[in-house]
Each structure stands twice: as structure tokens, then as C-alpha cells.
Design an enzyme around this catalytic site. Structure first.
Site: not given
Length: 276
Positions: A7, A9, A158
Site C-alpha cells: 500500500s 508509497i 517515530y
């Protein structure tokens, strides 16, 4: 080889490379979604050389086993580390690793380093890691790699992982001059990951986000163009251009010692999960 390829990029990148006649290995966690993506890609591109491998990038033992097996069966010119996660509450894997770190940083490290001997057999081999501009707000912090000592903020964890990925590509570029390493920021694109992990951001920005194909453009360029491999190895790219890994006056530069300590810590962790 592209991780997280079913899915967003990752899938857009696979389509572009398959259109150009490349043999593509999709490394995905979910078998059904991976097979569905493969069917879509082969139909759209008329390229049958699209292969699916099921792997959870938060499972270090599984990554070791997969990469060792892959080396025995295949060639590899380009590795694209695209898989990632942003989990907003602190979760541990069955190995006791914080899940964002396990997937984004340690998983990327193990897959890349185990496949380096395979890449080194080829002319013009490349490793591309899909990082994020979010890493610009973080200074490398090697004292708390698994976010045990702070109030947990998934977005900042992240961003720290994405800083770690950039440092990893810089350090590997120094150690392996025969391979071209790069990291990149795809821009903010309308992907399933952005919608699920950053719903507030998505609602505010959805009319201004890039398409998945626009987000993938620099990844594809870094993977296949002659111009990309003429750039110095280890750089961070956006819109096909090398850009700074630090904002002016942001004080996010780490010492060389800390950057080397990150690699040492990842290597020590990696070896704990190496099949005996």
C-alpha cells in the site's frame, strides 16, 4: 526488494519499477493484502516478475531467517526500506522490544546488514530508506532507544526512529563504499499510514497532501536513475535533491561518537536474534 510494499508509497514505487521492467520482491506482513497488491501490479504493468514474501518487520529472528534464505535464492540490486509504523501507545513485541523501534530501526538494520553481501555482488547496488522530515525535530538519543524513560509520545518516537534511520544510512555509506546508500523524505502524502496514524493531521491537511505516486517519485529516482548514483552516498533527499539533515539553529547534531554508538547498539541487539 521493497518492504511495506502492498500500500501507499511502497506500492506506488513497485508499480513504477515494474513498469520499467524490473523484477520486484514485495516484502509484506499481510498475505491477503500482499497478494491483492501483486495482482493489481501485474495487471497494470503486464510485468509477471513480481514476487511476494511474507515477513513481519518487527520480528528480528524472522528477518534474519528471511534474509539468509533470500541470499541463497536470488540476486539483489536495490533494497528499499519502506515499511514503518507509528504506534501511539507503548507496545512491546513478543521479544520485549518497543514496537516502533523494532520495526523502524532494528528491523531496517537487520534486513539491510544481512543483505549487504548479496548487494555487493552487483554493479551499482543501492539501499534507499524512506525516512521522514519529522526527524528534523529530533536529535539522536542513544540513551533511551526503546522509549522506556520518558512519557511515551508515538509521534516523537517515530521521529526519533526516522533520525536513527538517517544516521544508519550515513554510517553504512562510510563502511561500505561499493554500495550507494540514501535516505529520503517523500513529502506529506495521502497514504493509509498517514490516515490511520495521524488522523488529526490528515483532516487538516488532506486537500494539500501529495498523491502516493508523487511521494514515491524520489524513491524511484534513487532506485533506478544514473544521476542518483552519481550523488555522494549517505545523503538525505527530498524532491530528487540532497537536503540538510538539520534545521538551522535546531541543535540536533549528534557527536560522531553517539552515531557510532547507535550502530554498535543495533549490532549487539541484532546478534541476540541471529539464528544459531
Amino acid at each position: 526488494m521493497i518492504t511495506g510494499a502492498n500500500s501507499g508509497i511502497g506500492k506506488a514505487t513497485v508499480k513504477e519499477i515494474a513498469k520499467r521492467g524490473g523484477t520486484v520482491h514485495l516484502v509484506c506482513r499481510n498475505k491477503d493484502r500482499a497478494e491483492e497488491a501483486k495482482k493489481e501490479i501485474t495487471t497494470e504493468t503486464s510485468n509477471q516478475n513480481v514476487f511476494v514474501h511474507i515477513l513481519d518487520m518487527s520480528n528480528p529472528r524472522g528477518i534474519w531467517e528471511f534474509a539468509e534464505q533470500f541470499k541463497k535464492q536470488h540476486r539483489l540490486n536495490v533494497l528499499i526500506n519502506n515499511a514503518g509504523c507509528m504506534i501511539n501507545k507503548r507496545e512491546l513485541t513478543e521479544d520485549g522490544l518497543e514496537k516502533n523501534f523494532a520495526t523502524n530501526t532494528l528491523g531496517t538494520y537487520i534486513l539491510t546488514t544481512v543483505l549487504l553481501p548479496l548487494l555487493e555482488k552487483e554493479d551499482d547496488p543501492r539501499v534507499i530508506t524512506v525516512s521522514s522530515g519529522g526527524m528534523l525535530v529530533q536529535k539522536l538519543n542513544i540513551s533511551d532507544l526503546q522509549s522506556e524513560n520518558v512519557a511515551f509520545d508515538g509521534t516523537m518516537v517515530y521521529a526519533q526512529n526516522k533520525r536513527q534511520q538517517v544516521v544508519l544510512m550515513e554510517q553504512l555509506a562510510k563502511a561500505h563504499p561499493s554500495i550507494h546508500f540514501s535516505s529520503m523524505h517523500p513529502g506529506w502524502a495521502d497514504t493509509p499510514a498517514v490516515r490511520s496514524s495521524m488522523p488529526d493531521f490528515y483532516e487538516k491537511m488532506k486537500n494539500r497532501l501529495r498523491t502516493e505516486a508523487q511521494g514515491a517519485d524520489t524513491v524511484v529516482w534513487l532506485a533506478v536513475s544514473a544521476a542518483a548514483s552519481r550523488q555522494a552516498s549517505g545523503q538525505f533527499f527530498q524532491d530528487r535533491q540532497p537536503v540538510s539533515t538539520h534545521l538551522p539553529l535546531a541543535q540536533t547534531k549528534a557527536s560522531l561518537g553517539d552515531e557510532e554508538k547507535l550502530i554498535q547498539a543495533l549490532e549487539e541487539l541484532s546478534q541476540q536474534f541471529k539464528p544459531r
